[in-house]
Design a protein around this motif. Sequence first.
Motif, PDB file in Angstrom:
ATOM      1  N   THR A 915      41.430  56.966  67.443  1.00 51.81           N
ATOM      2  CA  THR A 915      42.134  58.223  67.153  1.00 51.81           C
ATOM      3  C   THR A 915      41.732  59.333  68.350  1.00 51.81           C
ATOM      4  OG1 THR A 915      40.972  58.878  65.312  1.00 51.81           O
ATOM      5  CG2 THR A 915      42.824  57.659  64.901  1.00 51.81           C
ATOM      6  N   ASN A 916      40.924  58.865  69.016  1.00 51.65           N
ATOM      7  CA  ASN A 916      40.118  59.872  70.236  1.00 51.65           C
ATOM      8  C   ASN A 916      39.697  61.022  69.123  1.00 51.65           C
ATOM      9  OD1 ASN A 916      41.271  58.593  72.278  1.00 51.65           O
ATOM     10  ND2 ASN A 916      43.211  59.638  72.104  1.00 51.65           N
ATOM     11  N   GLY A 917      39.141  60.701  68.281  1.00 53.28           N
ATOM     12  CA  GLY A 917      38.143  61.650  67.308  1.00 53.28           C
ATOM     13  C   GLY A 917      38.938  62.394  66.718  1.00 53.28           C
ATOM     14  N   TYR A 918      40.275  61.661  65.963  1.00 52.15           N
ATOM     15  CA  TYR A 918      41.180  62.440  65.303  1.00 52.15           C
ATOM     16  C   TYR A 918      41.397  63.752  65.967  1.00 52.15           C
ATOM     17  CZ  TYR A 918      38.899  59.207  61.914  1.00 52.15           C
ATOM     18  OH  TYR A 918      38.534  58.145  61.226  1.00 52.15           O
ATOM     19  N   ASN A 919      42.059  63.405  67.199  1.00 52.67           N
ATOM     20  CA  ASN A 919      42.650  64.482  67.879  1.00 52.67           C
ATOM     21  C   ASN A 919      43.987  65.058  67.646  1.00 52.67           C
ATOM     22  OD1 ASN A 919      44.136  65.814  70.307  1.00 52.67           O
ATOM     23  ND2 ASN A 919      42.130  65.423  71.418  1.00 52.67           N
ATOM     24  N   GLU A 920      44.237  66.363  67.835  1.00 55.21           N
ATOM     25  CA  GLU A 920      45.505  66.880  67.020  1.00 55.21           C
ATOM     26  C   GLU A 920      46.693  66.287  67.749  1.00 55.21           C
ATOM     27  OE1 GLU A 920      45.739  70.998  66.996  1.00 55.21           O
ATOM     28  OE2 GLU A 920      44.183  71.312  65.622  1.00 55.21           O
ATOM     29  N   SER A 921      46.488  65.671  69.081  1.00 52.16           N
ATOM     30  CA  SER A 921      47.517  65.262  69.746  1.00 52.16           C
ATOM     31  C   SER A 921      48.084  63.855  69.206  1.00 52.16           C
ATOM     32  CB  SER A 921      47.351  64.942  71.162  1.00 52.16           C
ATOM     33  OG  SER A 921      46.141  64.059  71.310  1.00 52.16           O
ATOM     34  N   VAL A 932      47.768  62.118  58.719  1.00 60.42           N
ATOM     35  CA  VAL A 932      47.892  60.777  59.132  1.00 60.42           C
ATOM     36  C   VAL A 932      47.880  60.973  60.758  1.00 60.42           C
ATOM     37  CG1 VAL A 932      49.302  58.931  59.507  1.00 60.42           C
ATOM     38  CG2 VAL A 932      49.329  60.302  57.169  1.00 60.42           C
ATOM     39  N   TYR A 933      47.186  59.933  61.362  1.00 67.59           N
ATOM     40  CA  TYR A 933      46.888  60.020  62.846  1.00 67.59           C
ATOM     41  C   TYR A 933      47.542  58.863  63.420  1.00 67.59           C
ATOM     42  CZ  TYR A 933      43.777  64.068  62.011  1.00 67.59           C
ATOM     43  OH  TYR A 933      43.240  65.080  61.538  1.00 67.59           O
ATOM     44  N   ARG A 934      47.946  58.740  64.634  1.00 63.66           N
ATOM     45  CA  ARG A 934      48.163  57.537  65.277  1.00 63.66           C
ATOM     46  C   ARG A 934      47.079  57.155  66.034  1.00 63.66           C
ATOM     47  NH1 ARG A 934      53.102  56.172  69.716  1.00 63.66           N
ATOM     48  NH2 ARG A 934      52.034  53.754  70.402  1.00 63.66           N
ATOM     49  N   GLY A 935      46.833  55.594  65.905  1.00 63.65           N
ATOM     50  CA  GLY A 935      45.537  55.172  66.538  1.00 63.65           C
ATOM     51  C   GLY A 935      45.838  53.985  67.373  1.00 63.65           C
ATOM     52  N   THR A 936      45.110  53.365  68.241  1.00 70.25           N
ATOM     53  CA  THR A 936      45.194  52.189  68.875  1.00 70.25           C
ATOM     54  C   THR A 936      43.818  51.611  69.084  1.00 70.25           C
ATOM     55  OG1 THR A 936      46.598  53.160  70.447  1.00 70.25           O
ATOM     56  CG2 THR A 936      45.707  51.354  71.137  1.00 70.25           C
ATOM     57  N   LEU A 937      43.928  50.357  68.295  1.00 73.62           N
ATOM     58  CA  LEU A 937      42.514  49.769  68.066  1.00 73.62           C
ATOM     59  C   LEU A 937      42.244  48.962  69.305  1.00 73.62           C
ATOM     60  CD1 LEU A 937      43.309  48.035  64.710  1.00 73.62           C
ATOM     61  CD2 LEU A 937      42.294  50.166  64.999  1.00 73.62           C
ATOM     62  N   ASN A 939      42.131  45.816  70.162  1.00 74.31           N
ATOM     63  CA  ASN A 939      42.615  44.826  70.655  1.00 74.31           C
ATOM     64  C   ASN A 939      44.453  45.386  71.013  1.00 74.31           C
ATOM     65  OD1 ASN A 939      44.096  45.656  68.352  1.00 74.31           O
ATOM     66  ND2 ASN A 939      43.848  43.622  67.304  1.00 74.31           N
ATOM     67  N   GLY A 940      44.536  46.570  71.317  1.00 77.84           N
ATOM     68  CA  GLY A 940      45.847  47.349  71.549  1.00 77.84           C
ATOM     69  C   GLY A 940      46.744  47.600  70.553  1.00 77.84           C
ATOM     70  N   ARG A 941      46.340  47.201  69.417  1.00 74.27           N
ATOM     71  CA  ARG A 941      47.265  47.327  68.300  1.00 74.27           C
ATOM     72  C   ARG A 941      47.592  48.935  67.777  1.00 74.27           C
ATOM     73  NH1 ARG A 941      47.058  43.924  62.470  1.00 74.27           N
ATOM     74  NH2 ARG A 941      49.031  44.730  61.722  1.00 74.27           N
ATOM     75  N   ALA A 942      48.766  49.272  67.621  1.00 78.12           N
ATOM     76  CA  ALA A 942      49.117  50.494  67.243  1.00 78.12           C
ATOM     77  C   ALA A 942      48.978  50.745  65.816  1.00 78.12           C
ATOM     78  CB  ALA A 942      50.331  51.087  67.798  1.00 78.12           C
ATOM     79  N   VAL A 943      48.419  51.721  65.181  1.00 81.65           N
ATOM     80  CA  VAL A 943      48.284  51.881  63.785  1.00 81.65           C
ATOM     81  C   VAL A 943      48.417  53.276  63.413  1.00 81.65           C
ATOM     82  CG1 VAL A 943      46.677  49.852  63.348  1.00 81.65           C
ATOM     83  CG2 VAL A 943      45.655  52.097  63.642  1.00 81.65           C
ATOM     84  N   ALA A 944      48.758  53.681  62.136  1.00 81.16           N
ATOM     85  CA  ALA A 944      48.702  54.743  61.548  1.00 81.16           C
ATOM     86  C   ALA A 944      47.494  54.929  60.671  1.00 81.16           C
ATOM     87  CB  ALA A 944      49.891  55.066  60.781  1.00 81.16           C
ATOM     88  N   VAL A 945      46.802  56.106  60.732  1.00 86.38           N
ATOM     89  CA  VAL A 945      45.281  56.180  59.961  1.00 86.38           C
ATOM     90  C   VAL A 945      45.459  57.531  59.112  1.00 86.38           C
ATOM     91  CG1 VAL A 945      43.018  56.714  60.049  1.00 86.38           C
ATOM     92  CG2 VAL A 945      44.055  55.353  61.776  1.00 86.38           C
TER      93      VAL A 945
END
Length: 1041
Positions: A915-921, A932-937, A939-945
């Motif tokens: 999540t880039n340090g739970y960045n506001e972006s 809820v933040y968007r994140g990329t693991l 392996n490239g998988r997009a998730v919602a945290v």
Amino acid sequence: MNDDEWSTGSPESTCMSTSQKVLSTLEFKRDEEKASFAMFPTNITTDQSSLLAFRAHISVDPLQILAKNWSVSSSVCDWIGVSCGSRHRRVTALDISNMNLSGTLPPQLGNLSFLVSLNMSMNNFHGEMPHEIARLRRLKVLILAINNLKGELPWWIGSFHQLRHLNLRNNSFTGLIPSSISNMSNLQYIVLSNNHLLGDIPTGIFNISSLQFIDLRNNGLSGVLPSDMCYHLPGLSILSLSFNKLYGELPSSNLAQCSELRVLSLSYNEFGGSIPKEIGALKKLEELYLGYNYLEGNIPIGIFNISSLQIIDLTNNGLFGVLPSDMCYHLPGLSFVGLSNNKLNGQLPSSNLAQCSELRVLSLSYNEFGGSIPKEIGALKKLEELYLGHNYLEGQIPKEISNSTMIKWQHFGHNNLTGVIPREIGNWYFLQQLNLQFNSLTGSIPMEIFNLSKLSAMSLLQNQLSGNLPSTFGYRLPSLEYLDLGINHLSGALPSSISNSSNLRRIELGDNKFTGPIPTSVGDLRLLELLELSVNLLGSDSSSPELSFITSLTKCKYLSILVLGGNPLNGIIPNSVSNLSTSLEQLNATNCKIKGSIPDGIGNLTSLILLDLSNNDLTGSLPATIKDLQKLQYMDLSMNKLISRVPLHFLCALHNLDTMNLGQNQFMASIPKCFGNLTSLRHLDLSYNKLHSAPPEEIWNLKDLLMLDLSSNLLSGSLPYVVTNMKMANWVDFSTNQFSGGIPDSIGDMQNLQNLSLAHNRLQGSIPQSIGKVFSLESLDLSHNFLSGSIPMSMENLRYLIYINLSFNNLSGEIPSKGPFKNCTAESFTSNQALCGARRLLVPPCPIISAHRSRTKRVHRTIFISLGVIIAVGALSFGFVYLRYRKKDEFSSGADLSLVAMPERISYFELLQATNGYNESNLLGAGSFGSVYRGTLDNGRAVAVKVFNLQVDGAFKSFDVECEVLRNLRHRNLTRVISSCSTPEFKALVLEFMPNGSLEKWLYSHNYFLDLMQRLDILIDVACALQYLHCEYSTPTWLPF
């Protein structure tokens, strides 16, 4: 540029000047001689009583202004902040602004019946506005800005028919803007910004022809602006509606009738469509803010012909097309151009660029511009900020650009620039940030850059730069805070003078060719937070066997990340490691030829999340103090010479551990039973040791384990049925041990398994048919065992299987020929005495079955199929009747009946990176218990945290409830839970990311469209999900979202 910074001045200053004008121009007849003060004793007494009542409602008066001055011993008209009319000697103005007063507004204010101007701004008044204020019928100026007033805006506010100036900004007003505001036909200024107002903007506001100033910024307003917005607003000068939720297309018709418009601010909304070309008719426009919307199409050429324009901000839209090459020809006063984060292409404007002589900010990053950087930029003598990063610019950086000597912030990163860095950049005397990362620049870093004394950040990451850093490095960069020269070809020694850049917080010099010892002077950087020196040729001071620079780093109390991996340090970790910063979170010294033992003081690093000392020459035993690293999530001590003859029970205290790698050491004990309590573990590698005895049964309870490698040990016993409890595992390697018995039939339950190696053991029996159900299997090695029987034909279904090794067993029968077996070679089946099949596999052909036996087999098959069909039809009929008359069942008809994997385990460290340090972006939204933040693991998988705010009452319970419920939900219309992350200080759920956005966006945004059938499908899907939750799930479902 923030659209708060209007060149026309702030709304508050405009408010103050207007109220003074109103008071100075009030027309009173010159007949005050006909009436004396003595004729109105009751009226002035009423005013006095009202003001004294007001004073009584003030709870805080830090300067004692009203307490000392508002006294009955003096005339009301002489009180501070009070003005009286010369005719009736009644209070006509009350100005107590900016006195730091706290309190509430009393109803007695409504008794000041002659009041014309009321200004209480910049205080701390709270509560609601008393409805008695509506009695002030003479009121022309009402300023209550910058307080803590709350409640809905009252409907009676529209009763001030003479009001010219209304300013309620920076309060906590809620609800709708009352439509009665349109009754104030004399209104000139309306400022309601920075509140919590919702709903549509009343259309009546746009019918008040006297309006000059409309500021409704930073609320939650929604709806569409009327297309003929300007029809009744000929005198409108400023329109600011930014930071709301307005949508639809921008108004276009009659736009030219706002002929006096100087500021148009509509940024941070949800407007779509194209920018109307009619904006070009606003000949007095000075500032245009349309950034952060969903606008698309070309930028109308007419905008570049408005000679009065000073600011153009169209940042973060979907605009495309080419900028006119003579963009500056008609814009002599332009000071700010913000076009970043769009899809603009073509070459950068060059001709007539010098005519933008007032330009201070040029932001064109995150577009698709090509070609070279125009040298004409150097003619912009007042330019302070230049952003051209994240484009496709190529060629060399023109040296003429250095003629813009006022530049403070520069960004050319993420382009295709080549050649050397021009030494003329040293003329940017005021430069604070230099960003040239991710290009193909060559040569050395010009010495002139190291003379830029105001430089605070320098990033030259991932170029092809070479040469040495000057020995005087730190002397000339006193303001430097961030230095990133990683992934280049820089060489030579690290200058000890770096300590003179005493403000340095982050140093990243990894992946270069630096040599020599790490200077101990680095420890004098007291503000240092990150030191990354990996993959160089750095060593330690030869005068001491210890890594002395580590001792020097104990003075860096803010150090949180220390990365030294891939350097030939060739020394011993000193005991002083225990004095490193208690803020240290990452310590990476892999592949550094470190000798000696791990000091006991390592346990003092209680904030450590990552510890990697792998691939060194460490000896001795593991210090028991490691158990104190309670926050540790990643530990890799593999490829050393660590030894232990007793079980490592103390490691069981590391309850947050995600990865434990102790492989390739000399541990000679059994696996501790308590490892089964490390429920956060996802990767466990104990390979290439001398571990003995049977693995404890408790270890098979690690249901969220992804990787388990016990290979190359002396482990024995049989593989129990419960080994398949690890349903999340995708890598299991038990090879080269002494396991015996058979392969459990339950192996088919491990649906996520990708790699399975049981080679070089003493396994017997047949290969289970159920292995054909492990559809994700990619690699299977069962070689060098005593397996017998045939190869299951079910393995033909393993379409992802790439590697098969069944050699050196006692297998017999036909080798399957379909699916993954099509590409197998003879090596996969060698040394099995009774296998048959294709000639290319170097086995004898299988015998041909006779026609009689074939017919008999077909008859049997037909009988079995018929019986199966009859049984299936009967079962379906029974199931239909059962479902028809029962409201609940164990499974939902709408649920996904396919095998569903258990949730993965994802560490805090992985989520922090994702999540880039739970960045506001990355923020997707916020709720009552968290965000809820968007994140990329990885392996490239997009998730919602979903991160829970543990400061909120009920957050712990909410997390537990959601985990309990969501882990058991199985329905195609419910968002799948991928994982969770839980520590005493942090709790989060990792959910499947829905890339199409929210349902609210599709239903209510005018920029998206759903036809009738799509809406019907949505209704049905939602109904099915609700039915599952309320009627078919095993327990009542309550989710606190």
